[in-house]
Design a protein around this motif. Structure first.
Motif, mmCIF file in Angstrom:
data_model
loop_
_atom_site.group_PDB
_atom_site.id
_atom_site.type_symbol
_atom_site.label_atom_id
_atom_site.label_comp_id
_atom_site.label_asym_id
_atom_site.label_seq_id
_atom_site.Cartn_x
_atom_site.Cartn_y
_atom_site.Cartn_z
ATOM 1 N N VAL A 28 -1.206 13.751 13.560
ATOM 2 C CA VAL A 28 -1.209 12.566 14.411
ATOM 3 C C VAL A 28 -0.764 11.347 13.609
ATOM 4 O O VAL A 28 -0.694 10.247 14.133
ATOM 5 N N ALA A 29 -0.467 11.574 12.330
ATOM 6 C CA ALA A 29 -0.053 10.461 11.481
ATOM 7 C C ALA A 29 1.367 10.010 11.818
ATOM 8 O O ALA A 29 1.825 8.985 11.353
ATOM 9 N N MET A 36 9.327 4.964 3.077
ATOM 10 C CA MET A 36 10.439 4.103 2.667
ATOM 11 C C MET A 36 10.882 4.374 1.237
ATOM 12 O O MET A 36 12.079 4.514 0.981
ATOM 13 N N ILE A 78 11.650 5.940 9.155
ATOM 14 C CA ILE A 78 11.059 5.335 7.971
ATOM 15 C C ILE A 78 11.944 5.567 6.749
ATOM 16 O O ILE A 78 12.098 4.695 5.890
ATOM 17 N N LEU A 110 14.794 3.151 6.904
ATOM 18 C CA LEU A 110 14.423 1.815 6.439
ATOM 19 C C LEU A 110 14.601 1.721 4.931
ATOM 20 O O LEU A 110 15.060 0.695 4.402
ATOM 21 N N SER A 140 8.584 2.058 16.493
ATOM 22 C CA SER A 140 8.444 0.691 16.988
ATOM 23 C C SER A 140 9.224 -0.294 16.109
ATOM 24 O O SER A 140 9.719 -1.295 16.580
ATOM 25 N N TYR A 141 9.331 0.023 14.839
ATOM 26 C CA TYR A 141 9.961 -0.937 13.941
ATOM 27 C C TYR A 141 11.480 -0.778 13.849
ATOM 28 O O TYR A 141 12.149 -1.563 13.199
ATOM 29 N N ALA A 186 13.110 -3.599 15.132
ATOM 30 C CA ALA A 186 12.687 -4.810 14.441
ATOM 31 C C ALA A 186 13.349 -4.987 13.090
ATOM 32 O O ALA A 186 13.388 -6.075 12.540
#
Lengths: 343, 343
Positions: free
Chosen positions: A84-85, A234, A259, A262, A288-289, A292
Motif C-alpha cells: 500500500v506504500a 528519486m 518518482i 523526478l 499526484s506530483y 506539479a
DNA sequence: ACCAGCAATGATTGCGCTATCATTCAGGCG
DNA sequence: CGCCTGAATGATAGCGCAATCATTGCTGGT
C-alpha cells in the motif's frame, strides 16, 4: 450480575452477552433474535422492538465468527496487493473498500509483495479465513497458488494486469500496450535513442517488452537499461540517469515510475540539459506530483479507482449468486498517456 | 471420491477437507492432527510426518473461522486508519503489517474517515469479528465508541495523536507541538506575517492551535486562514494561496500537507515571487516529493514507520499476556522539522 | 516386579451462531 | 365447522475446530 450459570469451559471466554442472553431478556427464542437482527423483514415490528431494547440493555455485540461458521458466509473479502506504500495500489484499496464496505463486507488486507513466493504464503493463510471473495493483484502466480485458488471455488477477481487465462474474473490493463504506446508517443515526437530506468518488477518488464517491440518495428534495437532497487525513489532515478547519460547519447529516458522520473529531471537540470529538447522523460503512474513537477512530467495514467470499483462490483455480483461458474470474464480498463512538458 | 458420508445439513457446505478427513487418512484422532499443525512440539516426529502427508493428500486448508470460535483467539488484528490514500497512513499500514503478519496475525483493515460518526459504525462491525487486537488512528472518538472499546477488553493501541487519556495504549506525536515548532522555526528565520492553508481536519486544527499559540507569544495575533476541501490537492493549494496573497501581505504560508504546499509553490512561481525571500512555505508530512520539488520543500517529518512498528510491538506484547490491564502507556515518537529551501 | 512420572494420543464437549424443519395461530372460504 | 393458507415463531442440530481431561504405553528407580 447473574451468577447462576457457571459455564464449564472457562467461565465464558468473552464475558460479553450472547444471542441467548438477548433472547432471554427479550423473552423470545434465540432464533428470533437472530432473525430480528439479520432478516428483520421476517419478524413482526413488536418483536423487533423488544429485541432492539434487549440488545441495548445487554450491550450485545454480535459474534460474526460464530455466525460465519454456522452460515458458511464470512462477509469478508480478502484484498491482496503488492504494497500500500504505492499510491496506485492505495487508490485501489481505497476504492474497493469504498464499494464493498457499504454492502456489508469487511476487508482482510494482504500484502503479497512483488514475488510469487511471498504471495504463496499469504494466499494460504487468507484461504484459511474462508473469505467470501478475493481481489488479487497481479497474475504471475506460482503453480501451487493457482491451483489452490482454482480449487477453493472462492469468487476471485484478478486485477491490474491483463492476462490471457484468468482463474476467474479479471479487471486490468495491458502493460505491454502501455510500453508500445510510450514508444509510439516518443517516436512520433522524433525521439530515437531511448533509455530505460526500471524497477525489477514483472509488470514493469512487460512494459519494457512492449516498448522494445515497438522500437524494433521502427528499426531501433538499442535500449540501454538500468535497474533500481526497492523501493523506487528519486535518488535512484537520479543516480541511474547519471549512469545512462554518462555512457549513452540519449534523447529520452523512460522510467517505470514517476518518482524515478523526478530523479531524472533533477539530474538533467543539474547538467543544464533542456527538457525536453535535450532530454525527454516519461514517468509511469501519474502520481499526484507528476503535474506539479517542473517541468510537468509526461506520464501514463492508470485509473486505479476504476479498476478497484469494477473489480468490487464484479465480485459483488458474483458473490450474490448462490451457484456460479468460473467465468473467465476479462475487462480492459485501459490507460491514458498524459502528455505534459517533458516529452 | 468417497460418497459414504452424506451430511445432513447441506451435503458439506465447503466441499473441502476437514480436520477429521485428515485424521482419518492419517489414521489418528482429529485432536492429534490439530496438535500436529498448531503445537507440533507436542507430537512425535513420526506422527507429524503422517499428518503432513495426509494434509497434502487431502488438500486440507485449515478453517480458521472454526478455530477462532473454538479457541476464542481470532489471530486477527483490526487496523483502523482514516484512509490509505494518504502516504503517511499507508506507511503505517505497511509497517504494522510488516510486524504483525510474520507473527501469524492477519489484518482486518478499516477506513474510518476523518469523522467520529464514520468511525462509530466501523468500530461496531470490527468488534463483531472479535479481533485479538486493535490499532486505531486518532483520538476524538464519540462517547459510544469510547465506551464500546473500553468495554470490549480488546488490546488496543491508539496511534498518531498524543492524547491525555488513552483507552489503553498510545503511540503518537503532539500535533500541538508541531504547530509550535513550525512557528518557532519561521519566527527564528525572521518571518512574521504568516498565513495558513489547511484541510478541515481535527488533527490539522491542533497544529494550527500550536502555531497560533506560539505566534501570540511573539506578539503576532493575525493568522489568515483558508480551508480546502477533501482531498487536499495541488490545485486547492494554489487557489487558496492566490486568495491569501491577494488579500494579505504575507511572508510565509504554512500548509497542512505537502501537496498543498506544492500548489503554493506553483502560485508563487507564477507570480514571480522569489522563494523563500518573498514567500516562505512550509508543508507537512515530508512526502516523497517534498525533497524533489523545486525549490525543495521545508516540511515536518512524521515517522509513520516508527509509529506503526512501535504500535504493533506494543500490541504483540499485550496480546501475548493472558491477563492484562488497561495500561495507559503513552509513547511519544516525536517529529522532525525538515529545513529545506522554502524557508 | 511394581509403580511413579512423563510423553504421546484420544474422547468428549461446546465455542455462538444459523439452516432447517416443525409448530402455532389468525383469518378466510366453501 | 373443518380445512387450508400464510405469517410468525420456536426447537433442534450442527458448522469445524480446540480446551480439557482421560487413557495409553514406556521409562527408570527401588
Amino acid at each position: 450480575m447473574s451468577d447462576h450459570d457457571a459455564k464449564p469451559r472457562s467461565a465464558r471466554a468473552t464475558g460479553s452477552a450472547r444471542l441467548t442472553d438477548v433472547a432471554r431478556v427479550a423473552g423470545v427464542a434465540p432464533m428470533t433474535v437472530s432473525r430480528a437482527l439479520n432478516r428483520p423483514e421476517l419478524v413482526s415490528e413488536a418483536t423487533r422492538e423488544r429485541v432492539r431494547r434487549a440488545v441495548r440493555e445487554t450491550g450485545y455485540v454480535p459474534n460474526q465468527v460464530a455466525g460465519a461458521l454456522a452460515s458458511s458466509r464470512s462477509r469478508v473479502v480478502a484484498l491482496l496487493v503488492p504494497t500500500v506504500a504505492h499510491a496506485l495500489f492505495a487508490e485501489v484499496v481505497q476504492t474497493v473498500m469504498g464499494v464493498l464496505v457499504p454492502r456489508g463486507y469487511q476487508v482482510l488486507l494482504g500484502l503479497v509483495g512483488y514475488t510469487p513466493t511471498e504471495e504463496e504464503g499469504v494466499i494460504e493463510t487468507v484461504l484459511s479465513r474462508r473469505p467470501d471473495g478475493i481481489v488479487l493483484t497481479g497474475c504471475h502466480h506460482s503453480a501451487l497458488t493457482h491451483q489452490r485458488l482454482a480449487a477453493s471455488r472462492v469468487p476471485l477477481v484478478e486485477i491490474w494486469d491483463m492476462h490471457e487465462a484468468p482463474i476467474d474474473m479479471l479487471v486490468g490493463f495491458s502493460h505491454h500496450a502501455v510500453g508500445r504506446a510510450v514508444a509510439e508517443h516518443l517516436l512520433a515526437r522524433g525521439y530515437r535513442r531511448l533509455g530505460v530506468i526500471s524497477a525489477d518488477d514483472a509488470r514493469a518488464e512487460r512494459r519494457i517488452d512492449g516498448l522494445r517491440e515497438r522500437l524494433a518495428e521502427a528499426g531501433q534495437e538499442a535500449l540501454p537499461l538500468r535497474r533500481v532497487g526497492t523501493p523506487s525513489s528519486m535518488p535512484w532515478g537520479r543516480e541511474m540517469a547519471a549512469e545512462l547519460l554518462d555512457h549513452h547519447a540519449l534523447e529520452a529516458i523512460v522510467c517505470s515510475s514517476d518518482i524515478l522520473a523526478l530523479g531524472v529531471i533533477a539530474e538533467a537540470q543539474s547538467r543544464g540539459l533542456s527538457i525536453p529538447h535535450d532530454l525527454a522523460i516519461m514517468g509511469f503512474g501519474d502520481s499526484s506530483y507528476a503535474a506539479a513537477s517542473f517541468p510537468a512530467l509526461s506520464t501514463v495514467r492508470i485509473d486505479g479507482a476504476t479498476i478497484g470499483r469494477r473489480a468490487a462490483e464484479q465480485l459483488l455480483e458474483r458473490m450474490a449468486r448462490p451457484q456460479f461458474e468460473r467465468s473467465g470474464a476479462v475487462e480492459d480498463v485501459g490507460f491514458s498517456l498524459v502528455d505534459r512538458a517533458t516529452t
